[in-house]
Design an enzyme around this catalytic site. Structure first.
Site, mmCIF file in Angstrom:
data_model
loop_
_atom_site.group_PDB
_atom_site.id
_atom_site.type_symbol
_atom_site.label_atom_id
_atom_site.label_comp_id
_atom_site.label_asym_id
_atom_site.label_seq_id
_atom_site.Cartn_x
_atom_site.Cartn_y
_atom_site.Cartn_z
ATOM 1 N N GLU A 92 0.845 -1.186 0.000
ATOM 2 C CA GLU A 92 0.000 0.000 0.000
ATOM 3 C C GLU A 92 0.883 1.241 0.000
ATOM 4 O O GLU A 92 1.854 1.278 0.744
ATOM 5 C CB GLU A 92 -0.917 0.045 1.224
ATOM 6 C CG GLU A 92 -2.009 1.091 1.053
ATOM 7 C CD GLU A 92 -3.008 1.137 2.219
ATOM 8 O OE1 GLU A 92 -4.087 1.677 2.022
ATOM 9 O OE2 GLU A 92 -2.685 0.638 3.298
ATOM 10 N N GLY A 100 3.185 1.594 10.833
ATOM 11 C CA GLY A 100 3.015 0.913 12.115
ATOM 12 C C GLY A 100 2.546 -0.511 11.882
ATOM 13 O O GLY A 100 3.033 -1.453 12.504
ATOM 14 N N ALA A 101 1.580 -0.649 10.964
ATOM 15 C CA ALA A 101 1.036 -1.962 10.653
ATOM 16 C C ALA A 101 0.306 -1.884 9.318
ATOM 17 O O ALA A 101 -0.053 -0.791 8.878
ATOM 18 C CB ALA A 101 0.067 -2.412 11.742
ATOM 19 N N HIS A 160 -7.452 -2.240 14.807
ATOM 20 C CA HIS A 160 -7.531 -1.416 13.596
ATOM 21 C C HIS A 160 -7.314 -2.276 12.346
ATOM 22 O O HIS A 160 -8.116 -2.256 11.410
ATOM 23 C CB HIS A 160 -6.465 -0.315 13.698
ATOM 24 C CG HIS A 160 -6.342 0.583 12.521
ATOM 25 N ND1 HIS A 160 -6.744 1.900 12.541
ATOM 26 C CD2 HIS A 160 -5.852 0.362 11.281
ATOM 27 C CE1 HIS A 160 -6.497 2.449 11.359
ATOM 28 N NE2 HIS A 160 -5.949 1.533 10.565
ATOM 29 N N GLU A 161 -6.254 -3.062 12.364
ATOM 30 C CA GLU A 161 -5.937 -3.854 11.167
ATOM 31 C C GLU A 161 -6.938 -4.996 10.976
ATOM 32 O O GLU A 161 -7.255 -5.361 9.838
ATOM 33 C CB GLU A 161 -4.506 -4.405 11.237
ATOM 34 C CG GLU A 161 -3.403 -3.359 11.474
ATOM 35 C CD GLU A 161 -3.422 -2.180 10.510
ATOM 36 O OE1 GLU A 161 -4.005 -2.312 9.405
ATOM 37 O OE2 GLU A 161 -2.867 -1.118 10.865
#
Ligand code: BES
Ligand code: ZN
Length: 875
Positions: free
Chosen positions: A142, A276-277, A312-313
């Site tokens: 991404e 971060g992820a 979140h992920e």
């Protein structure tokens, strides 16, 4: 004549903008992808077949490809294979295939053999090294970097299924989006071939690979196997992550009403990771700091971060992966939703963390980002990779989340949830836009969501709502006006054309602090009158603290409200009120003294996050608004304000103490030591830092960070060396990050110079370069120094992370509050383009300008206010 010219300009502009987009003549349906990394030569070879559906007969196809070398390209259709002539366009990151005979509409396939480099830029398919020096290869695609690993239709709307095969060293574990279906030795000795099951239909930016020596912990939720993967020796730090992942997955199964749509879930902690992820379908990658916790040795703040990052992920697996925004202009849909959801989910099993208060704090910050003239609307056109990457900002995340939270509270959580479920079911395995979301919400709720949302999604900025209330005949007459809020006084004064449809919740109370009325209304005009039952002594306009707007009051009614703040407002409302008053102060609607008065009234504040909002603003004032004449007076005033709370909290963590109290102790002691320059916390911290360097367990994890930050302020080279040595030794990501950032907090320029050199030295992980430099830039003692370093090492810094993370550094210049530095930054970037930080640069320059202006405006005012309010008395 003129008309024609305009038309030509518009048409060519259209072509220019669209140039970064693929033509729409073919659509991919399925990829067969084989990749074989060669760790010795730091390269890989690949073979990709893309099944496509041709829309109209053509001899040309365009796919995305960047930094790949092709050995072969062909097109086949109807059993007929044609060799293709290939033209690469490195600027557009495309490859054009040309064949002699037109390919008819219908199914066809593109075939490529190619090779590429395993790069060091933390994007595409890149190389990392574990602490033992063993190389691994991993992907970060991404937003637009899948094209660096395989030729593809690299746009989110082109969803397809993937069959992936990897040839790797025998000792390498290979992880991808789907389950392993076969793992066979060969083709050469010491190798194995791992084949994965067919993936779900997904966008190219969500494809993932991790190839290297990894170990794992395994668990499950609702029958879905979950693994936490780490480099060797770290899997025990994944316990808490596994627990949070299991809870998240189970929570979302219920919330979304669609069972987790993939067959397994892996969470992979990586020592080299730019963000971060990343929510790759069923194979989420993390920076180690955001996944791993040393059992018994981590602060609650850090565990919160890990839990929220995981939530979140995992939320993205539905909102982002199953249903994907059609184009990056709606990135906020992905990121805003996941950000809103991360606290909602975690709060369901960790209510004691009071995440709603952290959210209220975050909204205050987001409103200030949105108060810049160079903010952008949630829905924001973006065409180039640089423009797309720049959208991963506080607006897409913070404003997106805040607007959804406001809407949820307006519709009620059940209606909102039903709308989300309808939306997800309708677009599963497909794509959607902002308006698809509010159409679903409007349909389910029968409320004017489709009127409200465009005003917050298409317009930049946020409204300030000015409230005036008066009482007559046992009713409260409330008048509300709305106006776009700018941090810049002149822009704010000039007003704007914007108009929002704002769900506002009003609350009034009497002079003993008791609530008289509470009512939610829709403010739709520039100025509008409302009535509340009963006679209100004060009326506040963000009851529940869920609104995405700033409220402003008449000074007298603010004073009435403030008399008994703790009973009148709940902690979230108090946090937002502090932000509201600060906003009024920034534009000169109220004097700075009104904020300081409000602060004085919070001496017994029991809520940690309210204290955090307060101390953060006190720090901003101390760092930026005081000058040599009033600095000492201000420090005394802050000492007087905070000493009573600090004394009450002390330094000892009592058994069974709440996480909130521990966090509050750290914040208060830090501000007392840093902003108020009180010697006591400094001495205490220096003592504890020494103890922690001998034995990390000697200091409670809630205090470790502030202990090192405070000790560093006046620390010498001996302390510096010890911190550095310990940092190189530890394998715990939290401790590493605390020690590393402490190296940026020293006061001695010679030591800060060493820190800057360290940040680009060989062997230092490039993932840490931007945050470490940015940390020196936020240390007032290091700003000039850091800026000189950045401007003389710009090329090295840019290179260290593929140019992308340089935006972190551009953003950090926004903390400078000095017109000389501002000129230097402006001058430097007029000569050195940072294409991935164009808007970021304009925003940073604007923040500097506004800060410099505010400092000038308050120069004499601060001195006289402090004299009047006892700031100088302790001298
Ligand atoms: N999709 C992003 C990762 C990402 C960020 C990709 C920037 C490309 C550019 C991911 O879901 C994300 O938002 N990660 C956050 C952490 C999250 C908890 C806010 C991050 O990396 O900071
Ligand atoms: Zn995200």
């Amino acid at each position: 004549m003129r008309r024609v010219w305009v038309l030509v300009a518009v048409v060519s502009l259209g072509i220019f903008c669209a140039a970064q987009r693929l033509p729409e003549e073919a659509v991919p349906t399925h990829y067969r992808l084989s990749i074989a990394p060669n760790f010795n030569s730091e390269s890989f070879s690949g073979e990709t077949t893309i099944d496509i559906e041709v829309k109209s007969a053509t001899t040309e196809f365009v796919v995305n490809a960047a930094e790949l070398t092709f050995q072969e390209a062909s097109v086949s259709s109807g059993g007929h294979v044609q060799k293709a002539q290939l033209t690469l366009d490195p600027k557009q990151e495309t490859a054009r295939l040309r064949v002699a005979t037109p390919v008819p509409p219908g199914p066809a396939s593109l075939h490529f053999r190619y090779s590429g480099k395993l790069n060091h830029e933390l994007r595409g398919l890149y190389l990392g090294k574990d602490p033992d020096g063993r190389k691994y290869a991993v992907t970060q695609f991404e937003a637009t970097d899948a094209r660096r690993a395989f030729p593809c239709f690299d746009e989110p709307a082109y969803k397809a299924t993937f069959d992936i095969t990897v040839t790797a060293r025998k000792s390498d574990t290979v992880i991808s989006n789907a389950k392993v279906v076969s793992d066979t030795a060969g083709p050469r000795p010491g190798q194995h071939v791992v084949r994965f099951a067919r993936s779900a239909k997904m966008s190219s930016y969500l494809v993932a690979l991790a190839i290297g020596k990894f170990e794992f912990l395994q668990g499950a939720a609702d029958g879905i196997p979950i693994r936490i993967y780490t480099v060797p020796g770290k899997k025990d730090m994944g316990r808490a992550a596994l627990d949070h992942a299991e809870r998240s997955l189970a929570y979302f199964n219920r919330y979304f009403g669609i069972p987790y749509p993939f067959e397994k879930l892996d969470l992979i902690g990586l020592p080299d990771f730019s963000a971060g992820a990343m929510e790759n379908t069923a194979a989420i990658t993390f920076r180690e700091r955001d996944l791993l916790l040393e059992p018994g040795r981590s602060s609650a703040e850090n565990e919160k971060n890990v839990a929220q990052t995981i939530a979140h992920e995992i939320a993205h697996q539905w909102f982002g992966d199953l249903v994907t925004m059609r184009w990056w202009d709606d990135l906020w849909l992905n990121e805003g939703f996941a950000t809103w959801m991360e606290s909602k989910a975690v709060a369901s099993w960790k209510p004691e963390w009071k995440l709603e208060l952290d959210d209220a704090l975050a909204v205050n910050g987001t409103l200030m980002s949105d108060a810049l003239a160079d903010t952008h609307p949630l829905h924001q056109a973006a065409d180039t990779p640089e423009q797309i990457n720049e959208l991963f900002d506080n607006i897409s995340y913070g404003k997106g989340a805040a607007v959804l939270r406001m809407l949820e509270s307006y519709l009620g959580p059940d209606k909102f949830q039903s709308g989300i479920q309808v939306y997800l079911k309708k677009h599963a395995y497909g794509n959607a836009t902002s308006s698809d979301l509010w159409k679903a919400l409007a349909e389910v709720s029968q409320q004017p969501v489709d009127k409200i949302m465009p005003t917050f999604v298409q317009q930049a900025g946020a409204p300030m709502i000015v409230v005036t209330a008066r009482c007559a005949q046992m009713q409260t007459y409330v008048q509300m006006g709305q106006q776009r809020f700018f941090e810049d006084r002149a822009l704010f004064g000039a007003g704007g054309e914007e108009l929002w449809q704002v769900p506002v919740c009003l609350k009034s109370g009497d002079n003993s602090g008791k609530k008289v009325a509470e009512q939610c209304v829709l403010l739709s005009e520039r100025s509008q009158d409302f009535k509340l039952p009963g006679c209100g002594f004060w009326t506040m306009a963000n009851a529940g603290a869920n609104g995405y707007y700033i409220s402003a009051y008449e000074p007298t009614s603010l004073r009435d409200m403030s008399q008994d703040l703790e009973t009148v407002l709940n902690p979230a409302e108090r946090i937002r009120l502090l932000g509201d008053v600060w906003a009024s102060v920034r534009v000169g609607r109220q004097p700075l003294g009104d904020f300081l008065d409000l602060a004085s009234g919070l001496q017994k504040e029991p809520s940690g996050p309210v204290v955090e909002q307060l101390t953060a603003t006190l720090e901003y004032i101390g760092d930026n608004l005081v000058n040599d004449r009033n600095r000492v007076a201000y420090q005394h005033w802050v000492q007087n304000l905070l000493r009573p709370i600090a004394n009450e909290l002390g330094w000892k963590v009592a058994p069974g103490e709440s996480d909130e109290r521990k966090t509050m102790r750290a914040q208060v002691q830090y501000t007392l030591g840093y902003t108020a320059r009180d010697p006591e916390p400094y001495w205490e911290a220096s003592k504890l830092a020494k103890a922690a360097l001998e034995n990390p367990a000697a200091v409670d994890p809630s205090l470790t960070e502030i202990v090192f930050d405070l000790a560093a302020m006046r620390g010498d080279a001996a302390l510096y060396d010890k911190i550095l040595a310990r940092m190189k030794q530890t394998n715990a990501p939290e401790e590493y990050s605390i020690l590393m950032l402490a190296l940026a907090r020293f006061g001695d320029p010679k030591l800060l110079e060493r820190t800057l050199q360290l940040s680009i030295s060989p062997g230092f992980r490039s993932q840490d370069t931007p945050p470490l430099i940015a940390a020196v830039m936020t240390n007032p003692a290091g700003q000039q120094l850091a800026w000189e370093f950045v401007s003389s090492h710009w090329d090295e810094i840019e290179k260290s992370s593929g140019g992308f993370n340089s935006s972190t550094i551009v953003q950090a210049t926004g903390n400078f509050c000095d017109s000389g530095l501002r000129d230097q930054v402006s001058e430097f970037f007029s000569q050195h383009k940072a294409p991935a930080a164009e808007r970021t640069l304009r925003q940073a320059l604007e923040r500097m300008r506004n800060c410099v202006a505010m400092k000038a405006q308050n120069k004499s005012y601060m001195a006289s206010w402090l004299t009047e309010h006892g700031g100088g008395s302790g001298r």
